[in-house]
Scaffold this motif. Structure first.
Motif, PDB file in Angstrom:
ATOM      1  N   PHE A 114       3.123  -7.569   9.926  1.00 19.00           N
ATOM      2  CA  PHE A 114       3.929  -6.574   9.728  1.00 19.00           C
ATOM      3  C   PHE A 114       4.661  -7.715   8.329  1.00 19.00           C
ATOM      4  CE2 PHE A 114       4.559  -6.214  14.443  1.00 19.00           C
ATOM      5  CZ  PHE A 114       4.859  -5.216  14.405  1.00 19.00           C
ATOM      6  N   TYR A 115       3.798  -8.894   8.069  1.00 20.61           N
ATOM      7  CA  TYR A 115       4.046  -9.324   6.688  1.00 20.61           C
ATOM      8  C   TYR A 115       5.976 -10.061   6.790  1.00 20.61           C
ATOM      9  CZ  TYR A 115      -0.084  -7.863   5.842  1.00 20.61           C
ATOM     10  OH  TYR A 115      -1.688  -7.254   5.363  1.00 20.61           O
ATOM     11  N   SER A 116       5.786 -10.644   8.406  1.00 29.07           N
ATOM     12  CA  SER A 116       7.742 -10.969   8.341  1.00 29.07           C
ATOM     13  C   SER A 116       7.411 -12.240   7.790  1.00 29.07           C
ATOM     14  CB  SER A 116       8.118 -11.080   9.534  1.00 29.07           C
ATOM     15  OG  SER A 116       7.793 -10.198  10.486  1.00 29.07           O
ATOM     16  N   ASN A 117       8.431 -12.111   5.841  1.00 29.74           N
ATOM     17  CA  ASN A 117       8.118 -13.181   5.243  1.00 29.74           C
ATOM     18  C   ASN A 117       7.348 -13.746   4.557  1.00 29.74           C
ATOM     19  OD1 ASN A 117      11.373 -14.242   6.510  1.00 29.74           O
ATOM     20  ND2 ASN A 117      10.381 -15.052   8.712  1.00 29.74           N
ATOM     21  N   HIS A 118       6.375 -12.697   4.567  1.00 31.90           N
ATOM     22  CA  HIS A 118       5.105 -13.416   3.565  1.00 31.90           C
ATOM     23  C   HIS A 118       4.398 -11.623   3.388  1.00 31.90           C
ATOM     24  CE1 HIS A 118       4.656 -16.519   6.132  1.00 31.90           C
ATOM     25  NE2 HIS A 118       3.932 -16.706   6.024  1.00 31.90           N
ATOM     26  N   LEU A 119       5.544 -11.077   2.990  1.00 31.40           N
ATOM     27  CA  LEU A 119       5.278  -9.480   2.147  1.00 31.40           C
ATOM     28  C   LEU A 119       5.228 -10.106   0.701  1.00 31.40           C
ATOM     29  CD1 LEU A 119       4.259  -6.355   2.395  1.00 31.40           C
ATOM     30  CD2 LEU A 119       7.382  -6.062   2.434  1.00 31.40           C
ATOM     31  N   GLU A 120       5.801 -10.331  -0.267  1.00 28.83           N
ATOM     32  CA  GLU A 120       6.371 -11.186  -1.439  1.00 28.83           C
ATOM     33  C   GLU A 120       4.616 -11.461  -1.684  1.00 28.83           C
ATOM     34  OE1 GLU A 120       8.387 -13.170  -4.957  1.00 28.83           O
ATOM     35  OE2 GLU A 120       9.421 -12.629  -3.102  1.00 28.83           O
ATOM     36  N   GLU A 121       3.915 -12.272  -0.929  1.00 35.34           N
ATOM     37  CA  GLU A 121       3.192 -12.803  -0.868  1.00 35.34           C
ATOM     38  C   GLU A 121       2.030 -12.160  -0.717  1.00 35.34           C
ATOM     39  OE1 GLU A 121       0.330 -16.751   0.557  1.00 35.34           O
ATOM     40  OE2 GLU A 121       2.237 -16.375   1.603  1.00 35.34           O
ATOM     41  N   ALA A 122       1.793 -11.220  -0.065  1.00 33.73           N
ATOM     42  CA  ALA A 122       0.542 -10.501   0.413  1.00 33.73           C
ATOM     43  C   ALA A 122       0.523  -9.038  -0.802  1.00 33.73           C
ATOM     44  CB  ALA A 122       0.667  -9.519   1.217  1.00 33.73           C
ATOM     45  N   PRO A 171       1.560   3.582   8.648  1.00 36.95           N
ATOM     46  CA  PRO A 171       1.737   3.216   9.785  1.00 36.95           C
ATOM     47  C   PRO A 171       1.453   4.279  10.743  1.00 36.95           C
ATOM     48  CG  PRO A 171       3.649   2.060   9.484  1.00 36.95           C
ATOM     49  CD  PRO A 171       2.998   2.741   8.455  1.00 36.95           C
ATOM     50  N   HIS A 172       1.638   3.580  12.491  1.00 36.29           N
ATOM     51  CA  HIS A 172       1.156   4.248  13.899  1.00 36.29           C
ATOM     52  C   HIS A 172       2.610   5.372  14.192  1.00 36.29           C
ATOM     53  CE1 HIS A 172      -0.378   6.111  16.817  1.00 36.29           C
ATOM     54  NE2 HIS A 172      -1.864   5.312  16.714  1.00 36.29           N
ATOM     55  N   PRO A 173       2.407   6.505  13.196  1.00 34.51           N
ATOM     56  CA  PRO A 173       3.297   7.742  14.000  1.00 34.51           C
ATOM     57  C   PRO A 173       4.711   7.428  15.505  1.00 34.51           C
ATOM     58  CG  PRO A 173       1.538   8.713  13.133  1.00 34.51           C
ATOM     59  CD  PRO A 173       0.831   7.595  12.987  1.00 34.51           C
ATOM     60  N   HIS A 209       8.998   2.841   5.462  1.00 36.65           N
ATOM     61  CA  HIS A 209       8.405   2.002   6.664  1.00 36.65           C
ATOM     62  C   HIS A 209       8.554   0.936   4.873  1.00 36.65           C
ATOM     63  CE1 HIS A 209       6.183  -1.488   7.310  1.00 36.65           C
ATOM     64  NE2 HIS A 209       6.328  -1.318   8.994  1.00 36.65           N
ATOM     65  N   ARG A 210       9.072  -0.443   4.698  1.00 33.56           N
ATOM     66  CA  ARG A 210       9.268  -1.141   3.475  1.00 33.56           C
ATOM     67  C   ARG A 210       8.067  -1.685   2.921  1.00 33.56           C
ATOM     68  NH1 ARG A 210       7.485  -6.242   6.771  1.00 33.56           N
ATOM     69  NH2 ARG A 210       7.936  -7.799   5.561  1.00 33.56           N
ATOM     70  N   ILE A 211       6.907  -1.335   4.100  1.00 36.61           N
ATOM     71  CA  ILE A 211       5.319  -1.869   3.483  1.00 36.61           C
ATOM     72  C   ILE A 211       4.813  -0.090   2.238  1.00 36.61           C
ATOM     73  CG2 ILE A 211       2.784  -2.199   3.272  1.00 36.61           C
ATOM     74  CD1 ILE A 211       4.423  -3.994   5.993  1.00 36.61           C
ATOM     75  N   PRO A 212       5.170   1.119   2.960  1.00 35.48           N
ATOM     76  CA  PRO A 212       4.196   1.911   1.915  1.00 35.48           C
ATOM     77  C   PRO A 212       5.269   2.014   0.922  1.00 35.48           C
ATOM     78  CG  PRO A 212       4.251   2.566   4.572  1.00 35.48           C
ATOM     79  CD  PRO A 212       5.048   1.491   4.557  1.00 35.48           C
ATOM     80  N   VAL A 213       6.349   2.298   1.367  1.00 36.13           N
ATOM     81  CA  VAL A 213       7.239   2.023  -0.169  1.00 36.13           C
ATOM     82  C   VAL A 213       6.615   0.645  -1.049  1.00 36.13           C
ATOM     83  CG1 VAL A 213       9.745   1.255  -1.356  1.00 36.13           C
ATOM     84  CG2 VAL A 213       9.057   3.015   0.884  1.00 36.13           C
ATOM     85  N   SER A 260      -8.959   8.567  -7.971  1.00 36.31           N
ATOM     86  CA  SER A 260      -7.501   8.533  -7.147  1.00 36.31           C
ATOM     87  C   SER A 260      -8.237   7.013  -6.785  1.00 36.31           C
ATOM     88  CB  SER A 260      -7.553   9.298  -6.211  1.00 36.31           C
ATOM     89  OG  SER A 260      -7.724  10.839  -6.563  1.00 36.31           O
ATOM     90  N   TRP A 261      -6.827   5.991  -5.978  1.00 35.70           N
ATOM     91  CA  TRP A 261      -7.031   4.818  -4.680  1.00 35.70           C
ATOM     92  C   TRP A 261      -6.696   5.233  -3.617  1.00 35.70           C
ATOM     93  CZ3 TRP A 261      -7.948  -0.937  -5.621  1.00 35.70           C
ATOM     94  CH2 TRP A 261      -8.833  -0.490  -7.502  1.00 35.70           C
ATOM     95  N   VAL A 262      -6.397   5.261  -2.797  1.00 35.17           N
ATOM     96  CA  VAL A 262      -5.619   4.864  -1.549  1.00 35.17           C
ATOM     97  C   VAL A 262      -5.425   3.627  -1.638  1.00 35.17           C
ATOM     98  CG1 VAL A 262      -5.980   5.739   1.256  1.00 35.17           C
ATOM     99  CG2 VAL A 262      -7.237   7.385  -1.113  1.00 35.17           C
ATOM    100  N   SER A 263      -4.068   3.702  -0.684  1.00 32.52           N
ATOM    101  CA  SER A 263      -3.745   2.369  -0.562  1.00 32.52           C
ATOM    102  C   SER A 263      -2.767   2.506   1.734  1.00 32.52           C
ATOM    103  CB  SER A 263      -2.738   1.810  -0.583  1.00 32.52           C
ATOM    104  OG  SER A 263      -3.277   1.484  -1.957  1.00 32.52           O
ATOM    105  N   GLY A 264      -3.461   1.917   2.307  1.00 38.94           N
ATOM    106  CA  GLY A 264      -2.594   2.444   3.966  1.00 38.94           C
ATOM    107  C   GLY A 264      -1.897   0.536   3.899  1.00 38.94           C
ATOM    108  N   TYR A 265      -1.217   1.429   5.071  1.00 41.18           N
ATOM    109  CA  TYR A 265      -1.314  -0.167   6.072  1.00 41.18           C
ATOM    110  C   TYR A 265      -1.067  -0.251   7.427  1.00 41.18           C
ATOM    111  CZ  TYR A 265       2.348  -3.296   8.789  1.00 41.18           C
ATOM    112  OH  TYR A 265       2.629  -3.920   9.644  1.00 41.18           O
ATOM    113  N   SER A 266      -2.037  -1.376   8.183  1.00 42.59           N
ATOM    114  CA  SER A 266      -1.834  -0.893   9.754  1.00 42.59           C
ATOM    115  C   SER A 266      -3.191   0.517  10.198  1.00 42.59           C
ATOM    116  CB  SER A 266      -0.997  -0.823  10.494  1.00 42.59           C
ATOM    117  OG  SER A 266      -1.158  -0.992  11.885  1.00 42.59           O
TER     118      SER A 266
END
Length: 226
Positions: free
Chosen positions: A191-199, A33-35, A43-47, A102-108
């Motif tokens: 930020f997928y607070s309390n919803h990261l597992e669902e995402a 996400p944004h520097p 960050h927990r989502i990229p990890v 290759s695949w590319v994955s990014g958040y925000s």
């Protein structure tokens, strides 16, 4: 999870790299996400994205954009960060020259950078974009989008309203044979607070459906939010 330092356009870039045991495994690049908003590779989502591809047998890299952690340089309004991503993909592919795709994955912010990168790199076969910042950046450069992918977003995102995502994605043209799928995660914020597992469940399902079965691990091995 080896720490790596590789050359970027403004000096060294810091990353974490997992090489696959299979020399012909595909690659995945994870974008943070944004520097300027505290975004970094740990960050927990990229990890979580990194761990997903790792379990699938990919060679996978996440890294800090310029000016973050031990990465050199200063924030460059996205232009320099896109160059950083291109250098990172080059570095990843230099160690995986037999990778079929290759695949590319990014958040925000990282999702915006990833969508630009796939326009420039035909070897990118698919993408995952979480919380795509459609109300901050213009996505007219996707003309047309050259790969299929998934866009996830929260129904209660106060930063990027869900209806804005629907509106922008509906207007994106794609090359024949490709599809951009979307999934609105009900109740989730930016930020997928309390919803990261669902995402992540949604993303895992998408990858299972769109990758060769050999790249789909048993479901019990999926990431669980701690």
């Amino acid at each position: 999870m080896p720490e790596v330092i590789f050359a970027g356009p403004e000096g060294r870039l810091e990353g974490r790299y997992h090489p696959s045991d299979d020399p012909q495994a595909p690659c995945a690049l994870i974008l943070s996400p944004h520097p300027k908003a505290g975004g970094h590779m740990d960050h927990r989502i990229p990890v979580a994205m990194y761990e997903s591809y790792k379990r699938r047998g990919f060679s996978v890299l996440r890294f800090n954009f310029r000016g973050i952690g031990r990465s050199m340089g200063v924030y460059d309004n996205g232009q320099g960060e896109l160059q950083d991503a291109a250098y990172a993909l080059d570095w990843l592919q230099s160690f995986n020259q037999n990778a079929p795709f290759s695949w590319v994955s990014g958040y925000s912010f990282g999702a915006w950078i990833g969508m630009q990168l796939l326009m420039r790199r035909p070897e990118v076969a698919g993408f995952i974009s979480m919380s795509l910042p459609v109300n901050t950046y213009d996505f007219a450069f996707l003309a047309p989008c050259p790969a299929s992918g998934l866009v996830t977003y929260g129904s209660e995102d106060p930063i990027v309203p869900a209806d804005d995502v629907d509106r922008v994605v509906d207007k994106i043209r794609v090359q024949k044979g490709h599809v951009i799928q979307t999934h609105r995660v009900e109740g989730a914020d930016h930020f997928y607070s309390n919803h990261l597992e669902e995402a992540l469940d949604v993303i895992e399902d998408y990858l299972d459906e769109n990758l060769d079965p050999r790249y789909s691990p048993p479901r019990e091995m999926k990431y669980l939010e701690g």
